[in-house]
Design a protein around this motif. Structure first.
Motif, short mmCIF file in Angstrom:
data_model
loop_
_atom_site.label_atom_id
_atom_site.label_comp_id
_atom_site.label_asym_id
_atom_site.label_seq_id
_atom_site.Cartn_x
_atom_site.Cartn_y
_atom_site.Cartn_z
N GLU A 1 7.55 -3.76 1.58
CA GLU A 1 8.16 -4.04 0.29
C GLU A 1 9.48 -3.27 0.23
O GLU A 1 9.50 -2.06 0.44
N GLY A 2 10.56 -3.96 -0.01
CA GLY A 2 11.86 -3.32 -0.09
C GLY A 2 12.84 -3.93 0.90
O GLY A 2 12.55 -4.92 1.55
N ARG A 3 13.98 -3.29 1.01
CA ARG A 3 15.04 -3.80 1.87
C ARG A 3 15.00 -3.10 3.22
O ARG A 3 14.75 -1.91 3.31
N SER B 1 11.34 3.81 6.00
CA SER B 1 10.61 4.09 4.78
C SER B 1 10.60 5.59 4.47
O SER B 1 10.85 6.01 3.34
N GLN C 1 15.24 4.82 2.63
CA GLN C 1 16.26 3.78 2.58
C GLN C 1 15.81 2.59 1.75
O GLN C 1 14.77 1.99 1.99
N ARG C 2 16.62 2.26 0.75
CA ARG C 2 16.47 1.03 -0.02
C ARG C 2 15.10 0.84 -0.66
O ARG C 2 14.64 -0.28 -0.82
N GLY C 3 14.40 1.91 -0.98
CA GLY C 3 13.12 1.78 -1.63
C GLY C 3 12.06 1.10 -0.79
O GLY C 3 11.13 0.50 -1.31
N LEU C 4 12.21 1.20 0.52
CA LEU C 4 11.30 0.52 1.44
C LEU C 4 9.94 1.20 1.45
O LEU C 4 9.83 2.42 1.55
N ARG C 5 8.90 0.39 1.34
CA ARG C 5 7.52 0.89 1.46
C ARG C 5 6.81 0.07 2.51
O ARG C 5 6.90 -1.16 2.52
#
Length: 59
Positions: free
Chosen positions: A39-41, A19, A23-27
């Motif tokens: 939330e996210g990839r 996060s 990476q990949r909009g991870l939250r």
């Protein structure tokens, strides 16, 4: 520390690392000890390596 605690800590630490790396909009939001909101990839290869590494005594 038992194996379940090691795995739990490794998962949370790796998800937070991913996060923070953006990476990949991870939250990731941690709550109670037994819950986490994601939330996210997620990069499963990196997550798997982190968990296996924690069980093998790695960082």
């Amino acid at each position: 520390m038992n194996i379940e605690d090691q795995v739990r800590e490794a998962i949370v630490a790796e998800l937070k690392r991913q996060s923070e790396a953006g990476q990949r909009g991870l939250r990731v939001q941690t709550g109670e000890a037994e819950t986490i909101t994601v939330e996210g990839r997620i990069n499963l290869d990196e997550l798997t390596m982190a968990v296996v590494g924690s069980l093998a005594g790695g960082p």
